[in-house]
Design an enzyme around this catalytic site. Structure first.
Site, PDB file in Angstrom:
ATOM      1  N   PRO A 140      34.024  41.835  37.906  1.00 30.76           N
ATOM      2  CA  PRO A 140      34.964  42.663  37.145  1.00 30.76           C
ATOM      3  C   PRO A 140      36.276  41.974  36.801  1.00 30.76           C
ATOM      4  O   PRO A 140      37.346  42.380  37.248  1.00 30.76           O
ATOM      5  CB  PRO A 140      35.188  43.855  38.074  1.00 30.76           C
ATOM      6  CG  PRO A 140      35.009  43.289  39.443  1.00 30.76           C
ATOM      7  CD  PRO A 140      33.970  42.205  39.331  1.00 30.76           C
ATOM      8  N   CYS A 141      36.192  40.982  35.948  1.00 31.66           N
ATOM      9  CA  CYS A 141      37.410  40.303  35.528  1.00 31.66           C
ATOM     10  C   CYS A 141      38.303  41.232  34.713  1.00 31.66           C
ATOM     11  O   CYS A 141      39.492  40.978  34.579  1.00 31.66           O
ATOM     12  CB  CYS A 141      37.075  39.038  34.748  1.00 31.66           C
ATOM     13  SG  CYS A 141      36.078  39.323  33.287  1.00 31.66           S
ATOM     14  N   HIS A 142      37.734  42.322  34.196  1.00 30.82           N
ATOM     15  CA  HIS A 142      38.574  43.262  33.437  1.00 30.82           C
ATOM     16  C   HIS A 142      39.559  43.989  34.339  1.00 30.82           C
ATOM     17  O   HIS A 142      40.504  44.590  33.865  1.00 30.82           O
ATOM     18  CB  HIS A 142      37.692  44.275  32.702  1.00 30.82           C
ATOM     19  CG  HIS A 142      36.838  45.117  33.599  1.00 30.82           C
ATOM     20  ND1 HIS A 142      35.637  44.672  34.130  1.00 30.82           N
ATOM     21  CD2 HIS A 142      37.023  46.367  34.098  1.00 30.82           C
ATOM     22  CE1 HIS A 142      35.110  45.626  34.885  1.00 30.82           C
ATOM     23  NE2 HIS A 142      35.935  46.662  34.899  1.00 30.82           N
TER      24      HIS A 142
END
Length: 174
Positions: A140-142
């Site tokens: 989950p780089c977001h």
DNA sequence: TAAGTGCGTCGTT
DNA sequence: AACGACGCACTTA
């Protein structure tokens, strides 16, 4: 240092249909190794999807498909397929592992990620590693925002970042 | 407050 | 040697 030994030369490529479009999942013998956002451009015949993936990959794909559709519906996935992140450099893999510790609905700053991997000044390099994340949504780089809760960037396009954050009920500075 | 500049920092190409 | 999905201090409007 890049380690390609575990990355199949021709990974299995399978589509995942969602209300947002068709994602493309790729599998190595170790697990899901890449997830691509829906692309407007037509796929070339040479990129043809393999006819009949092995049973294990079909199971992984079923899990991944379900997880992705849940995530896009704003519900945390219960199970993920094994993720093969071995294609990254050591630094990138450390960053990606750290990202997986960010809980659903929570965010860290780039600086906090840098601290988490024990390299507190490598803030900018962390941004680079996030940009190289091969499995967005599941890694989950977001959930990484810039200091002051501003949005920061997103290699998949900021609209996707906004959409994913919204589905998790995450608020950020305008 | 908002927007712009400069610079430290460090992994990648 | 140059370039960033950064962060911080500082200047201007």
């Amino acid at each position: 240092m890049i380690n390609r030994s575990n990355v199949a030369a021709a990974p299995h490529e399978l589509p995942i249909s969602t209300p947002e479009g068709q994602f493309i999942a790729r599998y190595s013998k170790l697990g899901l190794c890449s997830l691509a956002f829906p692309s407007r451009t037509k796929r070339r015949p040479s990129d043809a999807i393999s006819a009949r993936p092995p049973a294990q990959i079909r199971r992984w794909h079923a899990t991944a498909s379900k997880a992705l559709r849940l995530a896009l519906a704003g519900r945390p996935p219960k199970a993920l397929p094994p993720l093969d992140l071995s294609a990254g450099t050591d630094f990138q893999q450390r960053v990606w592992r750290a990202l997986r510790r960010i809980a659903w609905g929570r965010t860290w700053s780039y600086g906090e990620v840098a601290q988490a991997i024990g390299n507190p000044r490598a803030v900018r390099a962390v941004g680079g590693a996030c940009g190289a994340n091969p499995i967005p949504v599941f890694v989950p780089c977001h959930r990484v925002l810039a200091a002051g809760n501003t949005l920061g960037g997103y290699s998949g396009g900021l609209n996707w970042k906004r959409a994913l954050l919204q589905r998790e009920g995450i608020r950020y500075a305008a």
